[in-house]
Design a protein around this motif. Structure first.
Motif, PDB file in Angstrom:
ATOM      1  N   ALA A  93       0.846  -1.193   0.000  1.00  0.00           N
ATOM      2  CA  ALA A  93       0.000   0.000   0.000  1.00  0.00           C
ATOM      3  C   ALA A  93       0.877   1.235   0.000  1.00  0.00           C
ATOM      4  O   ALA A  93       1.947   1.256   0.612  1.00  0.00           O
ATOM      5  N   ALA A  94       0.395   2.285  -0.682  1.00  0.00           N
ATOM      6  CA  ALA A  94       1.114   3.568  -0.729  1.00  0.00           C
ATOM      7  C   ALA A  94       0.118   4.687  -0.481  1.00  0.00           C
ATOM      8  O   ALA A  94      -0.854   4.847  -1.224  1.00  0.00           O
ATOM      9  N   GLY A  95       0.341   5.439   0.588  1.00  0.00           N
ATOM     10  CA  GLY A  95      -0.536   6.552   0.909  1.00  0.00           C
ATOM     11  C   GLY A  95      -0.155   7.801   0.140  1.00  0.00           C
ATOM     12  O   GLY A  95       1.029   8.084  -0.063  1.00  0.00           O
ATOM     13  N   LEU A  96      -1.146   8.565  -0.295  1.00  0.00           N
ATOM     14  CA  LEU A  96      -0.896   9.777  -1.074  1.00  0.00           C
ATOM     15  C   LEU A  96      -0.899  11.012  -0.186  1.00  0.00           C
ATOM     16  O   LEU A  96      -1.600  11.084   0.821  1.00  0.00           O
ATOM     17  N   ASN A  97      -0.109  11.997  -0.595  1.00  0.00           N
ATOM     18  CA  ASN A  97      -0.006  13.279   0.094  1.00  0.00           C
ATOM     19  C   ASN A  97      -0.057  14.403  -0.926  1.00  0.00           C
ATOM     20  O   ASN A  97       0.255  14.205  -2.105  1.00  0.00           O
ATOM     21  N   HIS A 129       5.545   8.705  -1.999  1.00  0.00           N
ATOM     22  CA  HIS A 129       6.485   8.732  -0.881  1.00  0.00           C
ATOM     23  C   HIS A 129       6.143   7.723   0.212  1.00  0.00           C
ATOM     24  O   HIS A 129       6.980   6.924   0.609  1.00  0.00           O
ATOM     25  N   ASP A 130       4.916   7.736   0.736  1.00  0.00           N
ATOM     26  CA  ASP A 130       4.553   6.883   1.873  1.00  0.00           C
ATOM     27  C   ASP A 130       4.214   5.463   1.412  1.00  0.00           C
ATOM     28  O   ASP A 130       3.573   5.280   0.378  1.00  0.00           O
ATOM     29  N   PHE A 131       4.597   4.483   2.218  1.00  0.00           N
ATOM     30  CA  PHE A 131       4.329   3.099   1.823  1.00  0.00           C
ATOM     31  C   PHE A 131       4.261   2.205   3.058  1.00  0.00           C
ATOM     32  O   PHE A 131       4.678   2.576   4.161  1.00  0.00           O
ATOM     33  N   ALA A 132       3.760   0.989   2.843  1.00  0.00           N
ATOM     34  CA  ALA A 132       3.827  -0.075   3.847  1.00  0.00           C
ATOM     35  C   ALA A 132       3.930  -1.399   3.107  1.00  0.00           C
ATOM     36  O   ALA A 132       3.480  -1.525   1.966  1.00  0.00           O
ATOM     37  N   LEU A 162      11.050   8.493  -0.994  1.00  0.00           N
ATOM     38  CA  LEU A 162      10.787   9.583  -1.923  1.00  0.00           C
ATOM     39  C   LEU A 162      10.979   9.132  -3.360  1.00  0.00           C
ATOM     40  O   LEU A 162      12.033   8.612  -3.731  1.00  0.00           O
ATOM     41  N   SER A 163       9.934   9.317  -4.171  1.00  0.00           N
ATOM     42  CA  SER A 163       9.924   8.930  -5.591  1.00  0.00           C
ATOM     43  C   SER A 163      10.202   7.444  -5.790  1.00  0.00           C
ATOM     44  O   SER A 163      10.823   7.042  -6.764  1.00  0.00           O
ATOM     45  N   ARG A 164       9.704   6.612  -4.848  1.00  0.00           N
ATOM     46  CA  ARG A 164       9.861   5.161  -4.964  1.00  0.00           C
ATOM     47  C   ARG A 164       8.651   4.390  -4.472  1.00  0.00           C
ATOM     48  O   ARG A 164       8.628   3.170  -4.536  1.00  0.00           O
ATOM     49  N   ALA A 165       7.626   5.054  -3.971  1.00  0.00           N
ATOM     50  CA  ALA A 165       6.610   4.368  -3.169  1.00  0.00           C
ATOM     51  C   ALA A 165       5.575   3.598  -3.973  1.00  0.00           C
ATOM     52  O   ALA A 165       5.209   2.476  -3.600  1.00  0.00           O
ATOM     53  N   GLY A 185     -11.329  14.706  -0.580  1.00  0.00           N
ATOM     54  CA  GLY A 185     -11.352  13.446   0.155  1.00  0.00           C
ATOM     55  C   GLY A 185     -11.317  13.698   1.656  1.00  0.00           C
ATOM     56  O   GLY A 185     -10.529  14.508   2.142  1.00  0.00           O
ATOM     57  N   ARG A 186     -12.185  13.049   2.397  1.00  0.00           N
ATOM     58  CA  ARG A 186     -12.220  13.212   3.853  1.00  0.00           C
ATOM     59  C   ARG A 186     -11.377  12.117   4.483  1.00  0.00           C
ATOM     60  O   ARG A 186     -11.853  11.016   4.757  1.00  0.00           O
ATOM     61  N   GLY A 187     -10.116  12.412   4.706  1.00  0.00           N
ATOM     62  CA  GLY A 187      -9.182  11.414   5.207  1.00  0.00           C
ATOM     63  C   GLY A 187      -8.115  11.121   4.176  1.00  0.00           C
ATOM     64  O   GLY A 187      -7.883  11.905   3.250  1.00  0.00           O
ATOM     65  N   LYS A 188      -7.486   9.976   4.317  1.00  0.00           N
ATOM     66  CA  LYS A 188      -6.342   9.625   3.488  1.00  0.00           C
ATOM     67  C   LYS A 188      -6.762   8.777   2.290  1.00  0.00           C
ATOM     68  O   LYS A 188      -7.697   7.991   2.351  1.00  0.00           O
ATOM     69  N   ILE A 189      -6.009   8.944   1.203  1.00  0.00           N
ATOM     70  CA  ILE A 189      -6.217   8.186  -0.035  1.00  0.00           C
ATOM     71  C   ILE A 189      -5.036   7.242  -0.196  1.00  0.00           C
ATOM     72  O   ILE A 189      -3.881   7.665  -0.062  1.00  0.00           O
ATOM     73  N   VAL A 190      -5.315   5.973  -0.487  1.00  0.00           N
ATOM     74  CA  VAL A 190      -4.277   4.958  -0.519  1.00  0.00           C
ATOM     75  C   VAL A 190      -4.349   4.174  -1.824  1.00  0.00           C
ATOM     76  O   VAL A 190      -5.450   3.814  -2.286  1.00  0.00           O
ATOM     77  N   VAL A 191      -3.184   3.908  -2.398  1.00  0.00           N
ATOM     78  CA  VAL A 191      -3.073   3.058  -3.588  1.00  0.00           C
ATOM     79  C   VAL A 191      -2.613   1.674  -3.132  1.00  0.00           C
ATOM     80  O   VAL A 191      -1.659   1.560  -2.346  1.00  0.00           O
ATOM     81  N   THR A 192      -3.285   0.646  -3.597  1.00  0.00           N
ATOM     82  CA  THR A 192      -2.945  -0.718  -3.208  1.00  0.00           C
ATOM     83  C   THR A 192      -2.205  -1.426  -4.342  1.00  0.00           C
ATOM     84  O   THR A 192      -2.441  -1.160  -5.524  1.00  0.00           O
ATOM     85  N   LEU A 193      -1.301  -2.356  -3.948  1.00  0.00           N
ATOM     86  CA  LEU A 193      -0.490  -3.075  -4.926  1.00  0.00           C
ATOM     87  C   LEU A 193      -0.561  -4.579  -4.620  1.00  0.00           C
ATOM     88  O   LEU A 193      -0.861  -4.990  -3.504  1.00  0.00           O
TER      89      LEU A 193
END
Length: 310
Positions: A36-40, A76-79, A103-106, A302-310
């Protein structure tokens, strides 16, 4: 591996999902299988083809090793889970769940990182939630550290319904403060669930805040621009008890996530694991819909965080 890539600067339309060679961990490095990668806001601002984007890229280029070259991987953000450990790395092992910032890898199937860029994900925190923490939680913590909220405070939070705001509101409430948060009327009920008293931003904000807090506010943090900070000054808040993240005013401290004290992310993750702090997820998108995900992020609706899943 799959990766969200931009080959030129612009809006969400410049992002494409490409197949890139799998990276591998070298000495002193870890490879994370990203789930998962969170967007900012900063993610799309870095690739924006406008003055703000150029200023951000110039600021980034002034730091050794951070200059942005094209094509670039987005985010940028990931888990995820560590699946390779390079020589000389201690404290991490294959199979460890981790989160952090790359940074630039998430937004890619794999991210190669150094140990300082990752943190162990505690039990009770899922990867989608963990992927939202690095930028937003550190930025909120740094903004609040300037004003040191406590039980005697009434704090005005500008941009309270945004990705940083959801952390700032809750952390201030955990510290015992009363929180008044600016937002659009459509976000009022949402802010109440976080413990904030909502107020409409825009012209007349000072009068609306006075109506909510007749005895005054004691501190403020502006997480969007300068409106909240200016209103706080008009209401008599000392500049030393006002912070900002996206603007500059004389005498007021502007902070970024890197100003957060060591241990901030571990502390926030522990609060989430205990159920003391919640991260609202506005939406999740598979990597194949990266453009739709970034379009929602850019809209700031968006109300809260947006996340991209992989």
């Amino acid at each position: 591996m799959r990766a969200a890539v931009n080959e030129k600067f612009g809006g969400p339309e410049v992002l494409e999902v490409r197949q890139l060679p799998d990276p591998h961990a070298g000495p002193g490095q870890l490879r994370v299988r990203v789930s998962a990668a969170g967007l900012n806001a900063m993610d799309w601002m870095f690739i924006a083809d406008d003055d703000s984007g150029r200023r951000l890229r110039e600021a980034r280029a002034s730091h050794p090793g951070l200059a942005m070259t094209l094509p670039s991987v987005f985010g940028h953000d990931f888990a995820g889970v560590i699946d390779e450990v390079g020589d000389g790395v201690d404290g991490f092992a294959v199979g460890d769940r981790v989160f952090g910032g790359a940074l630039s890898r998430a937004v890619a199937d794999y991210a190669v990182v150094v140990p300082d860029e990752v943190h162990h994900t505690p039990d009770g925190v899922d990867d989608i939630t963990a992927a939202t923490l690095d930028v937003a939680a550190r930025t909120a913590s740094a903004a609040l550290a300037v004003i040191e909220p406590g039980a005697d405070d009434t704090i005005l939070v500008g941009g309270a319904a945004g990705g940083v705001g959801v952390f700032a509101v809750q952390l201030a409430r955990i510290a015992g403060a009363r929180v008044i948060g600016t937002a659009s009327e459509g976000s009022f009920d949402y802010l109440r669930t976080l413990g904030a008293e909502p107020v409409q931003y825009g012209e007349g904000l000072d009068a609306r805040v006075r109506a909510l807090a007749p005895t005054g506010i004691t501190a403020a943090t502006d997480l969007f621009g300068t409106e909240t900070a200016n209103v706080a000054l008009e209401l008599g808040v000392p500049p030393a008890r006002i912070s900002m993240i996206a603007g500059q005013l004389p005498g007021i401290t502007t902070v970024a996530g890197f100003h957060a004290v060591p241990g901030t992310l571990e502390h926030v993750a522990a609060l989430i694991a205990k159920g003391t702090l919640e991260v609202p997820i506005a939406a999740t998108y598979p990597i194949e819909k990266i453009r739709e995900a970034v379009t929602l992020q850019v809209s700031r609706h968006g109300r809260g965080k947006i996340v991209v899943t992989l």
